[in-house]
Design a protein around this motif. Structure first.
Motif, PDB file in Angstrom:
ATOM      1  N   SER A   1       0.717  -1.317   0.001  1.00 38.35           N
ATOM      2  CA  SER A   1      -0.091  -0.166   0.071  1.00 38.35           C
ATOM      3  C   SER A   1       0.885   1.137   0.107  1.00 38.35           C
ATOM      4  O   SER A   1       0.577   2.141  -0.887  1.00 38.35           O
ATOM      5  CB  SER A   1      -0.852  -0.337   1.226  1.00 38.35           C
ATOM      6  N   CYS A   2       1.913   1.403   0.974  1.00 37.94           N
ATOM      7  CA  CYS A   2       2.571   2.377   0.994  1.00 37.94           C
ATOM      8  C   CYS A   2       3.671   2.627  -0.393  1.00 37.94           C
ATOM      9  O   CYS A   2       3.417   3.598  -0.743  1.00 37.94           O
ATOM     10  CB  CYS A   2       3.648   2.314   2.115  1.00 37.94           C
ATOM     11  N   TRP A   3       4.074   1.612  -0.766  1.00 39.42           N
ATOM     12  CA  TRP A   3       4.768   1.484  -1.950  1.00 39.42           C
ATOM     13  C   TRP A   3       4.054   2.142  -3.115  1.00 39.42           C
ATOM     14  O   TRP A   3       4.435   2.993  -3.907  1.00 39.42           O
ATOM     15  CB  TRP A   3       5.326   0.249  -2.200  1.00 39.42           C
ATOM     16  N   THR A   4       2.816   1.477  -3.394  1.00 40.07           N
ATOM     17  CA  THR A   4       2.092   1.942  -4.358  1.00 40.07           C
ATOM     18  C   THR A   4       1.400   3.131  -4.576  1.00 40.07           C
ATOM     19  O   THR A   4       1.767   4.018  -5.493  1.00 40.07           O
ATOM     20  CB  THR A   4       0.757   0.920  -4.381  1.00 40.07           C
ATOM     21  N   PHE A   5       1.067   3.850  -3.102  1.00 36.18           N
ATOM     22  CA  PHE A   5       0.763   5.066  -3.089  1.00 36.18           C
ATOM     23  C   PHE A   5       2.049   6.261  -3.716  1.00 36.18           C
ATOM     24  O   PHE A   5       1.509   7.246  -4.299  1.00 36.18           O
ATOM     25  CB  PHE A   5       0.332   5.620  -1.605  1.00 36.18           C
ATOM     26  N   ILE A   6       3.087   5.780  -3.200  1.00 34.61           N
ATOM     27  CA  ILE A   6       4.268   6.873  -3.565  1.00 34.61           C
ATOM     28  C   ILE A   6       4.810   6.637  -5.284  1.00 34.61           C
ATOM     29  O   ILE A   6       4.633   7.543  -5.815  1.00 34.61           O
ATOM     30  CB  ILE A   6       5.355   6.386  -2.873  1.00 34.61           C
ATOM     31  N   ARG A   7       4.509   5.518  -5.616  1.00 33.26           N
ATOM     32  CA  ARG A   7       4.538   5.222  -7.224  1.00 33.26           C
ATOM     33  C   ARG A   7       3.572   5.981  -7.789  1.00 33.26           C
ATOM     34  O   ARG A   7       3.548   6.749  -8.850  1.00 33.26           O
ATOM     35  CB  ARG A   7       4.508   3.822  -7.583  1.00 33.26           C
ATOM     36  N   ILE A   8       2.248   6.033  -7.422  1.00 30.79           N
ATOM     37  CA  ILE A   8       1.139   6.489  -8.043  1.00 30.79           C
ATOM     38  C   ILE A   8       1.511   8.359  -8.101  1.00 30.79           C
ATOM     39  O   ILE A   8       1.169   8.929  -9.134  1.00 30.79           O
ATOM     40  CB  ILE A   8      -0.311   6.338  -7.390  1.00 30.79           C
TER      41      ILE A   8
END
Length: 207
Positions: A62-69
């Motif tokens: 979740s944290c990884w994905t939000f940063i990538r978005i």
């Protein structure tokens, strides 16, 4: 597998809806992207479940994905290679988080990750290997938006790290790993690492 399934499904949709060959290609790409994402997420969660770290794996993703978005990051040149690299990355992140959680104070790891994630976002966001943003004003706006999101996530992770009751401490350590991973994917080191893995996987696929 996802590519062939997407192409077959797009052909059937195209025949039923009377789509042109160009529109079928667009549908096939969208389905390929969707299926690859679902397969990748399922595999990563399965790895977390198999390693007894399911909730923490979900937090890392979740944290990884939000940063990538919001901040961007490096991509492989094929969706299936992105899936493989993400699975390798989540496996490494799980083992790393377990090591940090058992041998270091969680607040220590959280502090380092928050500083790194904010610094990486400030230095390199928005960063996208496919469509770089070069217009200065747009870059400034996107960077501020990314910094806001990283700050929100960091605040939640810091809050969780101050709750000593389990599983909050391990979840905070996982969130910190997600922040650190997001920062790495923005950095030149992350770009070189992923590109090298991308090239290695491309060579392996030829055999």
């Amino acid at each position: 597998m996802a590519k062939y399934l997407a192409q077959g499904t797009a052909e059937k949709i195209g025949q039923l809806a009377g789509l042109s060959p160009e529109d079928r290609e667009v549908v096939a790409y969208g389905l390929d992207y969707l299926l690859s994402g679902i397969i990748g997420l399922t595999l990563m969660l399965a790895i977390g479940l198999a390693l007894g770290f399911f909730s923490e794996t979900l937090v890392i993703i979740s944290c990884w994905t939000f940063i990538r978005i919001f901040a961007g990051g490096v991509h492989c040149t094929a969706l299936w290679r992105c899936t493989v690299v993400n699975c390798l990355g989540i496996t490494a992140a799980i083992f790393f988080t377990k090591g940090v959680y058992y041998f270091f104070p969680t607040i220590f790891w959280v502090g380092i990750s928050v500083i790194w994630a904010i610094s990486a976002t400030w230095l390199w966001a928005p960063n996208n290997s496919e469509k770089p943003v070069n217009e200065p004003e747009m870059r400034r706006k996107l960077r501020l938006r990314a910094l806001f999101m990283v700050t929100v996530i960091s605040s939640l992770v810091i809050f969780a790290s101050n709750i000593t009751v389990e599983p909050w401490s391990s979840l905070a350590a996982a969130g910190a790993t997600g922040l650190a991973a997001g920062g790495i994917m923005l950095s030149p080191i992350g770009f070189r690492l992923v590109k090298r893995l991308d090239q290695k996987l491309e060579k392996l696929s030829r055999f």
